[in-house]
Enzyme design. Structure first.
Site, short mmCIF file in Angstrom:
data_model
loop_
_atom_site.label_atom_id
_atom_site.label_comp_id
_atom_site.label_asym_id
_atom_site.label_seq_id
_atom_site.Cartn_x
_atom_site.Cartn_y
_atom_site.Cartn_z
N ASP A 184 0.85 -1.19 0.00
CA ASP A 184 0.00 0.00 0.00
C ASP A 184 0.89 1.25 0.00
OD1 ASP A 184 -2.42 1.40 0.16
OD2 ASP A 184 -2.45 1.35 2.37
N GLY A 187 -7.50 8.55 7.45
CA GLY A 187 -7.65 8.86 8.86
C GLY A 187 -9.08 9.00 9.34
#
Ligand code: PGH
Ligand code: CA
Ligand code: ZN
Length: 292
Positions: free
Chosen positions: A65, A164
Site C-alpha cells: 500500500d 484517517g
C-alpha cells in the site's frame, strides 16, 4: 464485484481479516504500507500471510500500500507480494508517469500487477502530508493518458476521501460525477478508493467511553461506499476502522479489568471485534460476499 483491501501489521489483524473473509467465502486483499513493513518486518508479514493461505481456501492477495519509491516496490515484488502500489501522486504528472512506468516494467516482468495513483487525497498519508487546500481531484482526461502511458493495472483516484478519522468537517461529500467520467474514459481499468473507512460511530463511541479522546471523527457513510461500489470502484481501502476496532476492544478490557495483564486477555476481544467489523463490510457494504 468489489473487494475490500484491509491494512495489516500484525498476526491478530491478519487472522481477523482472513477469518472474516473465509466465513463470507470472499477473496480478500491484505495490504501493508511501508511503515507497516518496517514495523512487522517483511519476512514476518510474508510468512504470516503464507500461513493464512495454507489455513483457508479463499484467494488472498498480498499488496504493498502506498509504495513510496521504486526500491520499496522492488523489495516487495522480490519478496512474494502479489501486487504493489506505486504512489507517485506527490510528484508532478510527468514524474509520476516516469516513476510508475518504471515500477510497471519491473513488476510485469515478474508477473506482479501495479496500482498507481493520480490526484491527491487530503489528510495524512504514511509519510506524506497533504493539506486540505492542496487536495486535488483526479482529472478524468489525465487519468486516461496516465493509464495509457504507464500501463498500470489499476488506478487510485481522488474524489473527496482522505486518510484517517477526520475526513469531513461538515456533510460527507464525494464527487461521484468525477468517478463516472473516469469510468467512461477507462471502462476496463479497476478503480481504487483510498480513505474509505466509515469511521464507524459505534467504534468511536466505544473508544471514547473507555478513555479515548477522538472527538468529531467522521468517515464515508456505508450508503456512499455502496454507491461507489455500484459506480465501478473495484477496491476499497480500509485501515482506520480496524484501528478503531482494536483500540476500542483493548480499552474496554483495560477499563473494566484493571488487574488483567495477559496480552491474550485483550488481544482476543480485539481480534474478535476486527473480525466482526470486516465481516460487516464484506457482507453488508461491499459486493464481494459469496454467501448465499
Ligand atoms: C487507506 C485507508 N489505505 O491506503 O486508504 O484509508 O484511513 O480511510 O482507512 P482509511
Ligand atoms: Ca497519494
Ligand atoms: Zn490509502
Amino acid at each position: 464485484m468489489q473487494y475490500g483491501a484491509f491494512n495489516v501489521n500484525n498476526m491478530e489483524i491478519i487472522q481477523a481479516i482472513v477469518d472474516a473473509a473465509a466465513e463470507e467465502n470472499s477473496p480478500v486483499i491484505l495490504q501493508a504500507s511501508s511503515s507497516a513493513i518496517k514495523y512487522a518486518r517483511i519476512n514476518y508479514l510474508r510468512k504470516m500471510v503464507e500461513a493464512a493461505t495454507e489455513d483457508t481456501s479463499i484467494p488472498i492477495a498480498l499488496h504493498l500500500d502506498h509504495g513510496p519509491d521504486f526500491e520499496t516496490c522492488k523489495m516487495c515484488i522480490d519478496n512474494g507480494f502479489t501486487s504493489v502500489m506505486i504512489d507517485g501522486s506527490k510528484y508532478d504528472f510527468e514524474e509520476n508517469v516516469a516513476l510508475t512506468k518504471k515500477v510497471v516494467d519491473y513488476a510485469h516482468s515478474k508477473g506482479v500487477v501495479v496500482e498507481a495513483e493520480l490526484g491527491k487525497l487530503a489528510g495524512v498519508e504514511d509519510e506524506v502530508n497533504v493539506s486540505d487546500k492542496d487536495a486535488m481531484y483526479t482529472d478524468p482526461d489525465q487519468a486516461k493518458e496516465f493509464v495509457e502511458r504507464t500501463g498500470c493495472d489499476s488506478l487510485a483516484i481522488a474524489i473527496g476521501t482522505s486518510h484517517g478519522a477526520y475526513k469531513f468537517k461538515g456533510e460527507a461529500k464525494l464527487r461521484f460525477d468525477i468517478l463516472a467520467k473516469v469510468k467512461e474514459k477507462l471502462p476496463n481499468t479497476p478503480i481504487v478508493l483510498h480513505g474509505a473507512s466509515t469511521v464507524i460511530p459505534e467504534l468511536v463511541e466505544m473508544c471514547n467511553k473507555y478513555g479515548a479522546d477522538i472527538p468529531g471523527a467522521k468517515g464515508v457513510p456505508d450508503e456512499m461506499l455502496n454507491e461507489a461500489s455500484k459506480s465501478g470502484v473495484s477496491k476499497i481501502n480500509v485501515d482506520t476502522d480496524l484501528r478503531l476496532a482494536m483500540t476500542a476492544a483493548i480499552r474496554k478490557v483495560f477499563a473494566e479489568e484493571p488487574s488483567a495483564f495477559d496480552p491474550r486477555k485483550y488481544m482476543t476481544p480485539a481480534r474478535d471485534l476486527i473480525k466482526q467489523t470486516v465481516q460487516h463490510k464484506i457482507r453488508d457494504v461491499f459486493c464481494s460476499s459469496n454467501k448465499a
